[in-house]
Design a protein around this motif. Sequence first.
Motif, mmCIF file in Angstrom:
data_model
loop_
_atom_site.group_PDB
_atom_site.id
_atom_site.type_symbol
_atom_site.label_atom_id
_atom_site.label_comp_id
_atom_site.label_asym_id
_atom_site.label_seq_id
_atom_site.Cartn_x
_atom_site.Cartn_y
_atom_site.Cartn_z
ATOM 1 N N SER A 54 0.838 -1.202 0.000
ATOM 2 C CA SER A 54 0.000 0.000 0.000
ATOM 3 C C SER A 54 0.869 1.246 0.000
ATOM 4 O O SER A 54 2.016 1.244 0.452
ATOM 5 N N LEU A 55 0.289 2.323 -0.506
ATOM 6 C CA LEU A 55 0.978 3.608 -0.639
ATOM 7 C C LEU A 55 0.119 4.703 -0.047
ATOM 8 O O LEU A 55 -1.063 4.830 -0.384
ATOM 9 N N ASP A 56 0.702 5.503 0.832
ATOM 10 C CA ASP A 56 0.082 6.709 1.368
ATOM 11 C C ASP A 56 0.677 7.877 0.584
ATOM 12 O O ASP A 56 1.831 8.260 0.800
ATOM 13 N N LEU A 57 -0.112 8.445 -0.322
ATOM 14 C CA LEU A 57 0.411 9.402 -1.301
ATOM 15 C C LEU A 57 0.087 10.842 -0.922
ATOM 16 O O LEU A 57 -1.080 11.230 -0.867
ATOM 17 N N GLY A 58 1.128 11.625 -0.665
ATOM 18 C CA GLY A 58 0.992 13.065 -0.555
ATOM 19 C C GLY A 58 0.505 13.599 0.766
ATOM 20 O O GLY A 58 0.429 14.814 0.939
ATOM 21 N N ALA A 59 0.143 12.736 1.708
ATOM 22 C CA ALA A 59 -0.427 13.222 2.964
ATOM 23 C C ALA A 59 0.575 14.103 3.709
ATOM 24 O O ALA A 59 1.768 13.774 3.778
ATOM 25 N N PRO A 60 0.131 15.211 4.282
ATOM 26 C CA PRO A 60 1.059 16.106 4.978
ATOM 27 C C PRO A 60 1.551 15.580 6.316
ATOM 28 O O PRO A 60 2.516 16.100 6.872
ATOM 29 N N ALA A 61 0.884 14.563 6.862
ATOM 30 C CA ALA A 61 1.289 13.981 8.139
ATOM 31 C C ALA A 61 0.968 12.489 8.104
ATOM 32 O O ALA A 61 0.599 11.943 7.066
#
Length: 287
Positions: A54-61
């Motif tokens: 899985s990929l968490d894309l672009g989240a600021p935190a």
Amino acid sequence: MEKQSSPPKIFDRALLHARLRRALAKGAPDFLLARAADDLLDRLLTVKRAFPRSLDLGAPAEHFSQAIVASGRAAPLRASRLGGAVIADEEALPFAPASFDLVVSGMALQWVNDLPGVFAQVRRILAPDGLFLACLPGGASLVELRVALAQAEEELTGGASPRVSPFVDVRDMGGLLQRAGFALPVSDIDSFTLRYDSVLGLMADLRAMGAANVLVKRAARPLRRDVLARTAQIYAERFSDPDGRVRASFEIVWISGWAPHESQQKPAKPGSATMRLEDAMKAGRRE
């Protein structure tokens, strides 16, 4: 062959990232991120799939990475200009095709200049039967602030300049996902209202989150004091409750789409998606 034109530059992304870094360093308010991450967890719990990559894309935190883990999946790879295992720009993804089974993006894609292009890149890096699940602010967000600012500037300067970034229209999302090659595209909205003592409190929160105006065509000069004062007056007159506190509308638009696979239902015709997001995610998984 004619050279394809580049998408217009709507947002100053260098300025955006600089402001977000400063905001995060100072402990930016995270109530919107926390709300969206809670919703993400609820949505992931409806899908009985492992999603090993899985990929968490672009989240600021880290709110969305933590939601993925809380759903029972392994920790995702986090890719962002603001931190994570991979420093990456949402507009230029550095991943090979079919690299992930799940791509999640939370409250980050509202500032990309080429949203259809980003969707196409996400589709490319998803494995067959992989899920894309994202949220971003919707078009009704901060409507009161837009109205008050525009009226105040029109009255005092003779013309309004863009002060609040444009947000997406949920009605466009299904079509954009289908154009990018996703199956079973669905969108829905989480609408809610926050209250403040005055519009100045709302504007202070937006600045503290790094969400101030980053439009390329923003006004060169800061908001004049008299315009700010008139904005506060108009806001209080038009958007206050009996107790004197003012309302601020927010929308979080949720979108989902699956990388096509032979086990899935046949895709609906463009623009005809009517399923609830939860139902679509259930339909997209294999038994």
